[in-house]
Design an enzyme around this catalytic site. Structure first.
Site, PDB file in Angstrom:
ATOM      1  N   ARG A  65       0.835  -1.208   0.000  1.00 21.18           N
ATOM      2  CA  ARG A  65       0.000   0.000   0.000  1.00 21.18           C
ATOM      3  C   ARG A  65       0.871   1.261   0.000  1.00 21.18           C
ATOM      4  O   ARG A  65       0.565   2.244  -0.684  1.00 21.18           O
ATOM      5  CB  ARG A  65      -0.894  -0.031   1.237  1.00 21.18           C
ATOM      6  N   HIS A  69       0.609   4.208  -2.668  1.00 21.87           N
ATOM      7  CA  HIS A  69       0.297   5.570  -2.246  1.00 21.87           C
ATOM      8  C   HIS A  69       1.418   6.536  -2.615  1.00 21.87           C
ATOM      9  O   HIS A  69       1.162   7.719  -2.894  1.00 21.87           O
ATOM     10  CB  HIS A  69       0.028   5.614  -0.743  1.00 21.87           C
ATOM     11  N   ASP A  70       2.649   6.061  -2.597  1.00 20.95           N
ATOM     12  CA  ASP A  70       3.759   6.913  -3.004  1.00 20.95           C
ATOM     13  C   ASP A  70       3.650   7.270  -4.481  1.00 20.95           C
ATOM     14  O   ASP A  70       3.754   8.434  -4.868  1.00 20.95           O
ATOM     15  CB  ASP A  70       5.095   6.203  -2.746  1.00 20.95           C
ATOM     16  N   VAL A  73       0.998   9.921  -5.682  1.00 27.00           N
ATOM     17  CA  VAL A  73       1.176  11.318  -5.280  1.00 27.00           C
ATOM     18  C   VAL A  73       2.582  11.748  -5.671  1.00 27.00           C
ATOM     19  O   VAL A  73       3.563  11.228  -5.156  1.00 27.00           O
ATOM     20  CB  VAL A  73       0.973  11.498  -3.760  1.00 27.00           C
ATOM     21  N   GLY A  75       4.226  10.917  -8.109  1.00 28.88           N
ATOM     22  CA  GLY A  75       4.987   9.858  -8.760  1.00 28.88           C
ATOM     23  C   GLY A  75       5.782   9.048  -7.752  1.00 28.88           C
ATOM     24  O   GLY A  75       5.804   9.341  -6.557  1.00 28.88           O
ATOM     25  N   ASP A  77       8.482   8.720  -6.052  1.00 30.92           N
ATOM     26  CA  ASP A  77       9.676   9.498  -5.690  1.00 30.92           C
ATOM     27  C   ASP A  77      10.014   9.425  -4.207  1.00 30.92           C
ATOM     28  O   ASP A  77      10.841  10.194  -3.714  1.00 30.92           O
ATOM     29  CB  ASP A  77       9.491  10.964  -6.092  1.00 30.92           C
ATOM     30  N   SER A  79       8.219  10.318  -1.748  1.00 31.46           N
ATOM     31  CA  SER A  79       7.718  11.458  -0.979  1.00 31.46           C
ATOM     32  C   SER A  79       6.902  11.030   0.233  1.00 31.46           C
ATOM     33  O   SER A  79       6.817  11.756   1.228  1.00 31.46           O
ATOM     34  CB  SER A  79       6.899  12.398  -1.865  1.00 31.46           C
ATOM     35  N   ASN A  97      -3.478   7.988   4.586  1.00 35.15           N
ATOM     36  CA  ASN A  97      -2.303   7.242   5.033  1.00 35.15           C
ATOM     37  C   ASN A  97      -2.358   6.893   6.513  1.00 35.15           C
ATOM     38  O   ASN A  97      -1.364   6.420   7.083  1.00 35.15           O
ATOM     39  CB  ASN A  97      -1.033   8.039   4.722  1.00 35.15           C
ATOM     40  N   PRO A 164      -7.034   7.222  -4.140  1.00 28.71           N
ATOM     41  CA  PRO A 164      -8.350   6.593  -4.308  1.00 28.71           C
ATOM     42  C   PRO A 164      -9.053   6.396  -2.969  1.00 28.71           C
ATOM     43  O   PRO A 164      -8.469   5.870  -2.021  1.00 28.71           O
ATOM     44  CB  PRO A 164      -8.014   5.240  -4.956  1.00 28.71           C
ATOM     45  N   HIS A 194      -5.914  -6.159  -2.519  1.00 29.29           N
ATOM     46  CA  HIS A 194      -6.722  -6.250  -1.302  1.00 29.29           C
ATOM     47  C   HIS A 194      -6.930  -7.687  -0.858  1.00 29.29           C
ATOM     48  O   HIS A 194      -7.655  -7.940   0.108  1.00 29.29           O
ATOM     49  CB  HIS A 194      -8.077  -5.566  -1.517  1.00 29.29           C
ATOM     50  N   THR A 195      -6.291  -8.619  -1.536  1.00 31.80           N
ATOM     51  CA  THR A 195      -6.317 -10.005  -1.078  1.00 31.80           C
ATOM     52  C   THR A 195      -5.501 -10.173   0.198  1.00 31.80           C
ATOM     53  O   THR A 195      -5.594 -11.203   0.860  1.00 31.80           O
ATOM     54  CB  THR A 195      -5.772 -10.953  -2.167  1.00 31.80           C
TER      55      THR A 195
END
Length: 326
Positions: A65, A69-70, A73, A75, A77, A79, A97, A164, A194-195
């Site tokens: 995840r 998520h990185d 947002v 790309g 990188d 962040s 997050n 999302p 999500h498995t």
């Protein structure tokens, strides 16, 4: 005076240059990027990741995840790894997050790599490797990770709100994925992540008690499953944890698609896959074939996702510590 013909040639060259610049970053990622500068990097990261996952298998879902998520947002990188400062809060403080775990795995891997190859390997590349190795450790697929990413210097809490939502509908999901260069099949495939993993009750309790704002339940959810969730999650409960794939939440498999087809997807965003021809057909195909293509598809989509908005060449930096800019 510039002739019309010369002007057309000039415009064509500008368009071609723009296209090449758009593609150059992703194309700069390659297998064997650290073959000469840090040949041991993959072995080091794999060892560190396995040590943590063997003790806490549930970390694999959070690390996957975190990579997702990185990339969504700014790309891929790194962040999401940056800590907040006195002037502003970073992405890791954003609501999407909340509960993100596993930063210690990234930090441990970075520290071990720095001892071997100081100042060479980016935190963004380490995060991509850790996500892959964590999934593989719990019997998931193993995909190639082209490297050469560099680390960004900016992380802003509010920018993570574009991630999302668990309550997103299919049109919102498709639009967001499309903006990142991912198609409807990528959406269906990556949702299969999500498995593994768990969720607190908060992100889905509206489906149980207040689906349309009138104190109702979500009619699209299997009612037996909904009743079971009500037993676990009482109104206002934000602390109880529920498995996203009951019974095998620590094993990477194709059960997720069976659950979605039975209207037992935990989030509205899971159920939304049944509201589009492409994503619904993908779900049904995995159910009918026992997930015959899921692992191969997941590998392809992860490689594709891992190239979103990457910084390469002289852009960004190679952080010495993943939580801080140099």
């Amino acid at each position: 005076m510039t002739t019309p013909k010369l002007l057309l040639v000039f415009l064509f060259q500008l368009i071609l240059l723009h296209s090449l610049l758009d593609c150059s970053n992703a194309q700069s990622l390659r297998d064997g990027f650290y073959q000469k500068s840090c040949p041991a990097v993959e072995g080091i990261v794999k060892k560190i990741t396995a040590q943590y996952i063997s003790k806490a298998p549930s970390l694999a879902a959070s690390l996957l995840r975190m990579h997702f998520h990185d990339c969504f947002v700014r790309g891929c990188d790194g962040s999401i790894l940056l800590d907040s400062t006195t002037k502003h809060k970073a992405e890791k403080e954003a609501l999407p997050n909340t509960g993100m775990r596993g930063f210690q795995v990234i930090n441990a891997a970075k520290s071990a790599v720095e001892k071997q190859c100081p100042g060479i390997v980016s935190c963004a590349d380490i995060l991509a490797l850790v996500a892959r190795d964590a999934v593989f450790t719990i019997n998931g697929p193993y995909w190639p990770v082209p490297m050469g990413r560099r680390d960004g210097r900016v992380s802003i809490q509010s920018e993570a709100n574009q991630l999302p939502s668990p309550n997103a509908n299919i049109n919102q999901l498709k639009s967001l994925f499309s903006s990142k260069g991912l198609n409807a099949q990528d959406l269906a495939v990556l949702s299969g992540g999500h498995t593994i993993g768990n969720s607190h009750c908060g992100p889905f309790t509206n489906r149980l008690y207040n689906n349309s704002g009138k104190g109702d339940t979500d009619p699209t959810m299997d009612q037996t499953y909904l009743a079971r969730l009500k037993v676990k999650c009482k109104p206002g409960d934000s602390t109880t944890i529920v498995e996203m794939d009951p019974g095998s939440a620590r094993t990477f498999d194709n059960d997720y698609y069976t659950l979605v087809s039975q209207r037992r997807g935990l989030f509205k965003s899971d159920s939304a896959l049944l509201n589009d021809d492409v994503t619904k057909n993908y779900v049904n195909r995995q159910v009918a074939t026992g997930g015959s293509t899921f692992f191969a598809d997941f590998k392809a989509s992860m490689v594709k996702m891992g190239q979103i908005g990457v910084l390469t060449g002289s852009a960004g930096e190679i952080r010495k510590t993943c939580g801080l800019v140099n």
